[in-house]
Write a protein that holds these residues in place. Sequence first.
Motif, PDB file in Angstrom:
ATOM      1  N   LEU A  44     -46.524  78.622 114.691  1.00 22.78           N
ATOM      2  CA  LEU A  44     -45.397  79.178 113.945  1.00 22.78           C
ATOM      3  C   LEU A  44     -44.230  78.205 113.918  1.00 22.78           C
ATOM      4  O   LEU A  44     -43.512  78.109 112.903  1.00 22.78           O
ATOM      5  CB  LEU A  44     -44.981  80.511 114.560  1.00 22.78           C
ATOM      6  CG  LEU A  44     -44.048  81.391 113.731  1.00 22.78           C
ATOM      7  CD1 LEU A  44     -44.621  81.664 112.347  1.00 22.78           C
ATOM      8  CD2 LEU A  44     -43.767  82.700 114.465  1.00 22.78           C
ATOM      9  N   ARG A  45     -44.038  77.459 114.987  1.00 18.48           N
ATOM     10  CA  ARG A  45     -42.989  76.412 114.996  1.00 18.48           C
ATOM     11  C   ARG A  45     -43.308  75.343 113.960  1.00 18.48           C
ATOM     12  O   ARG A  45     -42.399  74.850 113.254  1.00 18.48           O
ATOM     13  CB  ARG A  45     -42.906  75.794 116.400  1.00 18.48           C
ATOM     14  CG  ARG A  45     -42.029  74.544 116.488  1.00 18.48           C
ATOM     15  CD  ARG A  45     -40.577  74.847 116.176  1.00 18.48           C
ATOM     16  NE  ARG A  45     -39.760  73.646 116.285  1.00 18.48           N
ATOM     17  CZ  ARG A  45     -39.620  72.738 115.308  1.00 18.48           C
ATOM     18  NH1 ARG A  45     -40.249  72.902 114.154  1.00 18.48           N
ATOM     19  NH2 ARG A  45     -38.853  71.675 115.492  1.00 18.48           N
ATOM     20  N   ILE A  46     -44.558  74.966 113.829  1.00 17.01           N
ATOM     21  CA  ILE A  46     -44.958  73.951 112.848  1.00 17.01           C
ATOM     22  C   ILE A  46     -44.774  74.466 111.425  1.00 17.01           C
ATOM     23  O   ILE A  46     -44.240  73.768 110.558  1.00 17.01           O
ATOM     24  CB  ILE A  46     -46.432  73.551 113.065  1.00 17.01           C
ATOM     25  CG1 ILE A  46     -46.579  72.746 114.361  1.00 17.01           C
ATOM     26  CG2 ILE A  46     -46.982  72.746 111.877  1.00 17.01           C
ATOM     27  CD1 ILE A  46     -48.014  72.560 114.799  1.00 17.01           C
ATOM     28  N   LYS A  47     -45.192  75.693 111.186  1.00 18.40           N
ATOM     29  CA  LYS A  47     -45.206  76.242 109.829  1.00 18.40           C
ATOM     30  C   LYS A  47     -43.843  76.736 109.378  1.00 18.40           C
ATOM     31  O   LYS A  47     -43.526  76.702 108.192  1.00 18.40           O
ATOM     32  CB  LYS A  47     -46.230  77.383 109.765  1.00 18.40           C
ATOM     33  CG  LYS A  47     -46.684  77.724 108.369  1.00 18.40           C
ATOM     34  CD  LYS A  47     -47.478  76.591 107.752  1.00 18.40           C
ATOM     35  CE  LYS A  47     -48.016  76.970 106.387  1.00 18.40           C
ATOM     36  NZ  LYS A  47     -48.645  75.808 105.717  1.00 18.40           N
ATOM     37  N   GLY A  48     -43.043  77.214 110.310  1.00 15.07           N
ATOM     38  CA  GLY A  48     -41.736  77.746 109.946  1.00 15.07           C
ATOM     39  C   GLY A  48     -41.779  79.252 109.773  1.00 15.07           C
ATOM     40  O   GLY A  48     -41.051  79.991 110.413  1.00 15.07           O
ATOM     41  N   PHE A  49     -42.621  79.711 108.862  1.00 11.64           N
ATOM     42  CA  PHE A  49     -42.887  81.139 108.701  1.00 11.64           C
ATOM     43  C   PHE A  49     -44.304  81.263 108.164  1.00 11.64           C
ATOM     44  O   PHE A  49     -44.785  80.397 107.430  1.00 11.64           O
ATOM     45  CB  PHE A  49     -41.877  81.816 107.768  1.00 11.64           C
ATOM     46  CG  PHE A  49     -41.686  81.121 106.449  1.00 11.64           C
ATOM     47  CD1 PHE A  49     -42.508  81.422 105.361  1.00 11.64           C
ATOM     48  CD2 PHE A  49     -40.686  80.164 106.287  1.00 11.64           C
ATOM     49  CE1 PHE A  49     -42.340  80.789 104.144  1.00 11.64           C
ATOM     50  CE2 PHE A  49     -40.513  79.519 105.066  1.00 11.64           C
ATOM     51  CZ  PHE A  49     -41.339  79.837 103.987  1.00 11.64           C
ATOM     52  N   ALA A  50     -44.976  82.345 108.540  1.00  9.93           N
ATOM     53  CA  ALA A  50     -46.390  82.442 108.189  1.00  9.93           C
ATOM     54  C   ALA A  50     -46.890  83.863 108.335  1.00  9.93           C
ATOM     55  O   ALA A  50     -46.379  84.650 109.142  1.00  9.93           O
ATOM     56  CB  ALA A  50     -47.225  81.516 109.086  1.00  9.93           C
ATOM     57  N   ALA A  51     -47.913  84.180 107.562  1.00  8.90           N
ATOM     58  CA  ALA A  51     -48.629  85.438 107.726  1.00  8.90           C
ATOM     59  C   ALA A  51     -49.618  85.296 108.872  1.00  8.90           C
ATOM     60  O   ALA A  51     -49.966  84.184 109.287  1.00  8.90           O
ATOM     61  CB  ALA A  51     -49.380  85.779 106.434  1.00  8.90           C
ATOM     62  N   VAL A  52     -50.086  86.420 109.374  1.00 11.55           N
ATOM     63  CA  VAL A  52     -51.042  86.404 110.483  1.00 11.55           C
ATOM     64  C   VAL A  52     -52.283  85.601 110.099  1.00 11.55           C
ATOM     65  O   VAL A  52     -52.790  84.798 110.888  1.00 11.55           O
ATOM     66  CB  VAL A  52     -51.424  87.844 110.894  1.00 11.55           C
ATOM     67  CG1 VAL A  52     -52.621  87.829 111.845  1.00 11.55           C
ATOM     68  CG2 VAL A  52     -50.245  88.530 111.555  1.00 11.55           C
ATOM     69  N   THR A  59     -52.633  83.113 108.148  1.00 11.55           N
ATOM     70  CA  THR A  59     -52.364  81.677 108.194  1.00 11.55           C
ATOM     71  C   THR A  59     -52.395  81.166 109.625  1.00 11.55           C
ATOM     72  O   THR A  59     -52.949  80.098 109.903  1.00 11.55           O
ATOM     73  CB  THR A  59     -50.988  81.376 107.563  1.00 11.55           C
ATOM     74  OG1 THR A  59     -51.003  81.772 106.189  1.00 11.55           O
ATOM     75  CG2 THR A  59     -50.665  79.880 107.648  1.00 11.55           C
ATOM     76  N   LEU A  60     -51.825  81.921 110.543  1.00 11.82           N
ATOM     77  CA  LEU A  60     -51.818  81.521 111.949  1.00 11.82           C
ATOM     78  C   LEU A  60     -53.222  81.554 112.538  1.00 11.82           C
ATOM     79  O   LEU A  60     -53.568  80.717 113.375  1.00 11.82           O
ATOM     80  CB  LEU A  60     -50.877  82.417 112.744  1.00 11.82           C
ATOM     81  CG  LEU A  60     -49.394  82.322 112.337  1.00 11.82           C
ATOM     82  CD1 LEU A  60     -48.577  83.392 113.039  1.00 11.82           C
ATOM     83  CD2 LEU A  60     -48.841  80.942 112.634  1.00 11.82           C
ATOM     84  N   VAL A  61     -54.036  82.512 112.096  1.00  5.34           N
ATOM     85  CA  VAL A  61     -55.438  82.556 112.526  1.00  5.34           C
ATOM     86  C   VAL A  61     -56.153  81.294 112.063  1.00  5.34           C
ATOM     87  O   VAL A  61     -56.907  80.670 112.830  1.00  5.34           O
ATOM     88  CB  VAL A  61     -56.136  83.810 111.956  1.00  5.34           C
ATOM     89  CG1 VAL A  61     -57.648  83.720 112.140  1.00  5.34           C
ATOM     90  CG2 VAL A  61     -55.604  85.067 112.649  1.00  5.34           C
ATOM     91  N   GLU A  62     -55.927  80.891 110.815  1.00 10.18           N
ATOM     92  CA  GLU A  62     -56.550  79.677 110.293  1.00 10.18           C
ATOM     93  C   GLU A  62     -56.083  78.443 111.064  1.00 10.18           C
ATOM     94  O   GLU A  62     -56.886  77.560 111.384  1.00 10.18           O
ATOM     95  CB  GLU A  62     -56.215  79.518 108.814  1.00 10.18           C
ATOM     96  CG  GLU A  62     -56.786  78.260 108.183  1.00 10.18           C
ATOM     97  CD  GLU A  62     -56.341  78.051 106.751  1.00 10.18           C
ATOM     98  OE1 GLU A  62     -56.485  76.920 106.246  1.00 10.18           O
ATOM     99  OE2 GLU A  62     -55.825  79.002 106.137  1.00 10.18           O
ATOM    100  N   VAL A  71     -48.540  73.666  97.508  1.00 11.19           N
ATOM    101  CA  VAL A  71     -47.644  74.020  98.620  1.00 11.19           C
ATOM    102  C   VAL A  71     -47.905  75.463  99.054  1.00 11.19           C
ATOM    103  O   VAL A  71     -48.037  76.362  98.214  1.00 11.19           O
ATOM    104  CB  VAL A  71     -46.171  73.852  98.199  1.00 11.19           C
ATOM    105  CG1 VAL A  71     -45.233  74.277  99.328  1.00 11.19           C
ATOM    106  CG2 VAL A  71     -45.900  72.406  97.800  1.00 11.19           C
ATOM    107  N   MET A  72     -47.983  75.653 100.358  1.00  5.11           N
ATOM    108  CA  MET A  72     -48.147  76.988 100.953  1.00  5.11           C
ATOM    109  C   MET A  72     -49.419  77.684 100.461  1.00  5.11           C
ATOM    110  O   MET A  72     -49.453  78.896 100.254  1.00  5.11           O
ATOM    111  CB  MET A  72     -46.921  77.857 100.660  1.00  5.11           C
ATOM    112  CG  MET A  72     -45.625  77.315 101.211  1.00  5.11           C
ATOM    113  SD  MET A  72     -45.598  77.243 103.020  1.00  5.11           S
ATOM    114  CE  MET A  72     -45.593  78.985 103.428  1.00  5.11           C
ATOM    115  N   CYS A  73     -50.477  76.890 100.281  1.00  5.93           N
ATOM    116  CA  CYS A  73     -51.745  77.479  99.840  1.00  5.93           C
ATOM    117  C   CYS A  73     -52.916  76.971 100.675  1.00  5.93           C
ATOM    118  O   CYS A  73     -54.072  77.186 100.318  1.00  5.93           O
ATOM    119  CB  CYS A  73     -51.981  77.177  98.356  1.00  5.93           C
ATOM    120  SG  CYS A  73     -52.159  75.415  97.970  1.00  5.93           S
ATOM    121  N   GLY A  74     -52.622  76.275 101.777  1.00  8.29           N
ATOM    122  CA  GLY A  74     -53.676  75.708 102.607  1.00  8.29           C
ATOM    123  C   GLY A  74     -54.303  74.478 101.997  1.00  8.29           C
ATOM    124  O   GLY A  74     -55.468  74.168 102.280  1.00  8.29           O
TER     125      GLY A  74
END
Length: 206
Positions: A15-23, A25-28, A176-179
């Motif tokens: 989450l620190r790397i991404k800034g903000f994220a859905a669950v 995204t963090l699972v991935e 951007v923001m799509c993996g």
Amino acid sequence: MAHESTPQFQTFHALRIKGFAAVDTLVEMTSLSTDDVELALTRLADNGYTQFRENRGLWQLTADGRAAHGEHLLADLEGLDVAATLRTHYQSFLTSNSKFKELCGDWQLRDGEPNDHSDTAYDESVVERLSALHADALPAVTSMGEGISRMRPYSNRLVEVLAKVQTGETKMFTGVMCGSYHDVWMELHEDLILTQGIDRSAEGSF
């Protein structure tokens, strides 16, 4: 043996790397289960480190969370010689990073104009160059994960998203923001910056 991190720190760090994220995204990013990520986010929220933005369906760090991350990162890396683990691989990454930035520019622009991806031959030539860069960079990325377990997902994620680019999913190159490949690559770069305590501005390796 790779240096292991707790699921809670892996989630905190992602989450620190991404800034903000859905669950999802963090699972991935972490290769943890949904249950493990949700439990970690709840515990982090209990500590005042994360908050859920219900209107956007996203988690983010609070100001306290961002401030506390550095201390938790040091605790996570305790006993690990980070320089010895990453230095050689990082120099290899920086060489690839310079080439990758050029490739991204070539993908987004053609003859100084936005690339509308109507020229299949042009796009294929850029994807071939990305594939070659990927083949050169992957051994170093894989080795990073062999030294620090939380970095293992990067190699598989890059492999998977490259396959999407190669099959014609144009947004998966620099979207951007799509993996996209660019997203994963930038997350890896940020992880390397944070883990090594590097001043990105001083280094100039954007």
